[in-house]
Scaffold this motif. Structure first.
Motif, PDB file in Angstrom:
ATOM      1  N   GLY A   1       0.779  -1.225   0.000  1.00 20.42           N
ATOM      2  CA  GLY A   1       0.000   0.000   0.000  1.00 20.42           C
ATOM      3  C   GLY A   1       0.813   1.279   0.000  1.00 20.42           C
ATOM      4  O   GLY A   1       0.261   2.368  -0.193  1.00 20.42           O
ATOM      5  N   GLU A   2       2.133   1.185   0.186  1.00 18.38           N
ATOM      6  CA  GLU A   2       2.944   2.393   0.336  1.00 18.38           C
ATOM      7  C   GLU A   2       3.082   3.178  -0.964  1.00 18.38           C
ATOM      8  O   GLU A   2       3.110   4.417  -0.949  1.00 18.38           O
ATOM      9  CB  GLU A   2       4.339   2.025   0.853  1.00 18.38           C
ATOM     10  N   ARG A   3       3.159   2.492  -2.082  1.00 16.51           N
ATOM     11  CA  ARG A   3       3.370   3.199  -3.351  1.00 16.51           C
ATOM     12  C   ARG A   3       2.276   4.219  -3.627  1.00 16.51           C
ATOM     13  O   ARG A   3       2.537   5.295  -4.166  1.00 16.51           O
ATOM     14  CB  ARG A   3       3.461   2.207  -4.506  1.00 16.51           C
ATOM     15  N   ALA A   4       1.053   3.901  -3.238  1.00 16.14           N
ATOM     16  CA  ALA A   4      -0.068   4.811  -3.484  1.00 16.14           C
ATOM     17  C   ALA A   4      -0.102   5.984  -2.519  1.00 16.14           C
ATOM     18  O   ALA A   4      -0.853   6.944  -2.737  1.00 16.14           O
ATOM     19  CB  ALA A   4      -1.383   4.036  -3.396  1.00 16.14           C
ATOM     20  N   LEU A   5       0.718   5.910  -1.460  1.00 11.29           N
ATOM     21  CA  LEU A   5       0.659   6.928  -0.409  1.00 11.29           C
ATOM     22  C   LEU A   5       1.896   7.813  -0.361  1.00 11.29           C
ATOM     23  O   LEU A   5       2.069   8.574   0.595  1.00 11.29           O
ATOM     24  CB  LEU A   5       0.473   6.247   0.957  1.00 11.29           C
TER      25      LEU A   5
ATOM     26  N   ASP B   1       2.724  10.546  -1.711  1.00 11.18           N
ATOM     27  CA  ASP B   1       2.466  11.974  -1.566  1.00 11.18           C
ATOM     28  C   ASP B   1       1.797  12.326  -0.238  1.00 11.18           C
ATOM     29  O   ASP B   1       1.628  13.509   0.073  1.00 11.18           O
ATOM     30  CB  ASP B   1       1.587  12.469  -2.723  1.00 11.18           C
ATOM     31  N   HIS B   2       1.397  11.336   0.529  1.00 15.81           N
ATOM     32  CA  HIS B   2       0.745  11.582   1.828  1.00 15.81           C
ATOM     33  C   HIS B   2       1.708  11.413   2.998  1.00 15.81           C
ATOM     34  O   HIS B   2       1.361  11.717   4.135  1.00 15.81           O
ATOM     35  CB  HIS B   2      -0.436  10.624   2.010  1.00 15.81           C
ATOM     36  N   ILE B   3       2.897  10.919   2.724  1.00 14.21           N
ATOM     37  CA  ILE B   3       3.890  10.651   3.762  1.00 14.21           C
ATOM     38  C   ILE B   3       4.948  11.761   3.741  1.00 14.21           C
ATOM     39  O   ILE B   3       5.369  12.197   2.671  1.00 14.21           O
ATOM     40  CB  ILE B   3       4.549   9.273   3.532  1.00 14.21           C
TER      41      ILE B   3
ATOM     42  N   HIS C   1      -4.459   4.319   4.164  1.00 14.92           N
ATOM     43  CA  HIS C   1      -4.941   5.635   4.570  1.00 14.92           C
ATOM     44  C   HIS C   1      -6.445   5.663   4.332  1.00 14.92           C
ATOM     45  O   HIS C   1      -6.894   5.475   3.203  1.00 14.92           O
ATOM     46  CB  HIS C   1      -4.228   6.694   3.712  1.00 14.92           C
ATOM     47  N   ASP C   2      -7.239   5.902   5.393  1.00 16.20           N
ATOM     48  CA  ASP C   2      -8.692   5.817   5.222  1.00 16.20           C
ATOM     49  C   ASP C   2      -9.312   7.185   4.926  1.00 16.20           C
ATOM     50  O   ASP C   2      -8.615   8.207   4.830  1.00 16.20           O
ATOM     51  CB  ASP C   2      -9.347   5.162   6.449  1.00 16.20           C
ATOM     52  N   ASP C   3     -10.642   7.197   4.820  1.00 17.40           N
ATOM     53  CA  ASP C   3     -11.357   8.423   4.463  1.00 17.40           C
ATOM     54  C   ASP C   3     -11.312   9.483   5.557  1.00 17.40           C
ATOM     55  O   ASP C   3     -11.653  10.650   5.316  1.00 17.40           O
ATOM     56  CB  ASP C   3     -12.820   8.105   4.123  1.00 17.40           C
TER      57      ASP C   3
END
Length: 418
Positions: free
Chosen positions: A180-184, A186-188, A291-293
Motif C-alpha cells: 500500500g505504500e506506493r499509493a501513499l 504523496d501523503h507521507i 490511509h482511510d477516508d
C-alpha cells in the motif's frame, strides 16, 4: 581506451537541476565562457525550501564559493550573511542561492518549471559503441517539458545535478515498498516537517509514526518533543531497524559541529525517557500501510496481526534519486548505492565524520558515457554523507578535465582577488 573528452569553448553545457551544486557548476562554466542551459523542474533551489525551517550544521563559510560571492557582490544588491552564520535552509536559499541565480552570468540560462524527460544521443543508441569516446561525435539530445509543452535541446556536455530528494527510499522490509505504500507517497512526510511552524496544526495533539535513525529523524523527534510542551496530547512512535532504542543516533566522537552534537544528544536523551511523548520501537519493519477516508494511517508492523493507527507518518529513511532520465546512456552504477561506480568504489568503506571526506579524484567523476557527469548528492545516491564543500571540489576537478587544464582552479583565483 579512455573516454576522457576535453571540450573547448564555445560549447554548450546542459545542467540538470538548479539546486546548490547545479547553480555552482553552471556559474563555473559561464566564468570559463561556455554556453549553459539549466533545467529546473520547479523553482530555483526548490528542494532546499522544502527543509527550509531546519538549521544547517555547518556555517555559511562551508556553504558558499568564492566564485558565487564575487558574482553576487558584482550585482551590488544583496548583502551576504557573515561566514560564521548558522543559517536555516530558507535563509541559505533566499540570501545566497536565489541571488546567485539572478546574477548576470546565470539569469538568462535558467529554465524553471521545465522537466527533463530523457537524455540520450542524437544519433547513437545506448547499446552501440560501448565505452567508446567516439560516442561524443553525436551530441546529447535532451527532451524537456515546459510551460509551452515538449521541446528538444542539444548539448555537448551534460551535468546531472538533479539531486535525490524527489525519490525517497521505501519503508518496507528489505528496503522495498510496504503493501500500500506506493499509493501513499504523496501523503507521507519524507523530510522533517515544520511541526513548530506551518505544520503545527497537523502534528499538535496528534499521534505520529516516525521512522529513521539519522539526523533527519533526530530533527523530527526533537521538534515533536518540543511541540508536546505546548500541545500535551502530542505523541509519536519512533521506529528504528536496529536494536539500540535508547541511543538511536550514533554519536560522533569529539564532534566539531556543536549543533550536530547537541541534536544527537537531545535525540538520544529523548529516546531514553519513559514518561515523555516518545515511544521507541526497535527492530521494526513495516509490512503494510493504508490511509482511510478520515485521514488516518493504519500501519501493520512485522509479526503483528492488528494494525495501529496514526495521524501522520514521517519516513526519514533517506533518498535514492531518479535514474530514469539517463537510462538511454551508458552509466556504470554501483550495485549497492546506485551512484556512479568509480565514485561509489571510493566511498564504500567511508565511515565516521563526513567532515573528514577528501576528494575522490577526477577519475571518479567519469562514466563510460563521454561528457556525462553526475555531481552533488546525485553522485552519492543512497550514501547520505554528501557535503556542499565536496560538491565544489567535484566542480573544480570536473572543469580541469573538460578544459584539459590540470591546474585550473577558479575558486583560488577569485579568492586571491577578493
Amino acid at each position: 581506451m579512455s573516454n576522457t573528452m576535453s571540450v573547448d569553448t564555445p560549447a554548450t553545457i546542459a545542467v540538470i537541476g538548479a539546486g546548490p551544486i547545479g547553480l555552482e557548476a553552471a556559474l563555473y562554466a559561464r566564468f570559463l565562457g561556455y554556453d549553459v542551459l539549466m533545467f529546473e523542474q520547479g523553482e530555483v533551489a526548490q528542494n532546499v525550501q522544502r527543509w527550509g525551517h531546519v538549521q544547517m550544521f555547518t556555517p555559511f563559510s562551508m556553504n558558499r564559493s568564492s566564485l558565487a560571492v564575487a558574482a553576487i557582490q558584482a550585482q551590488g544588491s544583496t548583502r551576504l550573511p557573515p561566514d560564521d552564520a548558522a543559517l536555516t535552509g530558507s535563509q541559505w536559499r533566499n540570501q545566497y542561492l536565489v541571488p546567485l541565480s539572478r546574477t548576470d552570468l546565470l539569469a538568462a540560462s535558467i529554465y524553471e518549471h521545465t522537466i527533463v524527460l530523457d537524455v540520450g544521443r542524437q544519433s547513437i543508441l545506448k547499446h552501440e559503441m560501448p565505452g567508446s569516446p567516439d560516442r561524443a561525435i553525436s551530441r546529447f539530445r535532451i527532451l524537456v517539458e515546459g510551460i509551452k509543452g515538449e521541446a528538444v535541446h542539444q548539448a555537448d556536455i551534460v551535468i546531472d545535478c538533479s539531486g535525490v530528494v524527489d525519490v525517497p527510499c521505501w519503508l518496507g522490509s528489505g528496503g522495498g515498498p510496504a503493501v500500500g505504500e506506493r499509493a501513499l507517497v504523496d501523503h507521507i512526510d519524507h523530510l522533517p516537517p515544520d511541526s513548530l511552524g506551518k505544520d503545527m496544526s497537523r502534528f499538535g495533539g496528534k499521534k505520529t509514526l516516525l521512522v529513521g535513525s539519522g539526523y533527519s529523524a533526530a530533527t523530527t523527534a526533537v521538534e515533536l518533543s518540543r511541540l508536546a510542551e505546548t500541545h500535551p496530547q502530542t505523541q509519536f512512535v519512533w521506529a528504528v531497524r536496529g536494536p539500540q532504542i535508547q541511543t538511536p543516533i550514533t554519536r560522533i566522537k569529539h564532534d566539531r559541529l556543536s549543533s550536530r552534537h547537541q541534536l544527537a544528544q537531545a535525540a538520544n536523551t529523548l529516546a531514553a525517557e519513559h514518561d515523555g511523548p516518545c515511544t521507541m520501537r526497535a527492530e521494526s519493519h513495516i509490512e503494510s500501510i493504508r490511509h482511510d477516508d478520515q485521514n488516518v494511517f493504519w500501519v501493520r508492523f512485522h509479526e503483528q496481526v492488528a494494525e495501529e493507527s496514526f495521524d501522520n507518518v514521517v519516513a526519514n529513511v533517506g533518498f535514492r534519486g531518479d535514474n530514469t532520465i539517463t537510462e538511454q546512456l551508458q552509466v556504470h552504477r554501483c550495485y549497492a548505492s546506485d551512484g556512479p561506480m568509480k565514485l561509489a568504489a571510493t566511498l564504500v568503506n567511508t565511515t565516521g565524520d563526513c567532515l573528514d571526506q577528501t576528494s575522490a579524484g577526477v577519475a571518479s567523476l567519469q562514466n563510460p558515457e563521454p561528457n556525462l557527469y553526475l555531481l552533488g548528492s546525485k553522485s552519492y545516491a543512497r550514501n547520505p554523507n554528501f557535503l556542499f564543500s565536496v560538491g565544489l571540489e567535484q566542480i573544480r576537478e570536473l572543469f580541469t578535465l573538460i578544459g584539459d587544464r590540470a591546474a585550473l582552479n577558479l575558486y583560488a583565483i577569485v579568492g586571491r582577488k577578493s
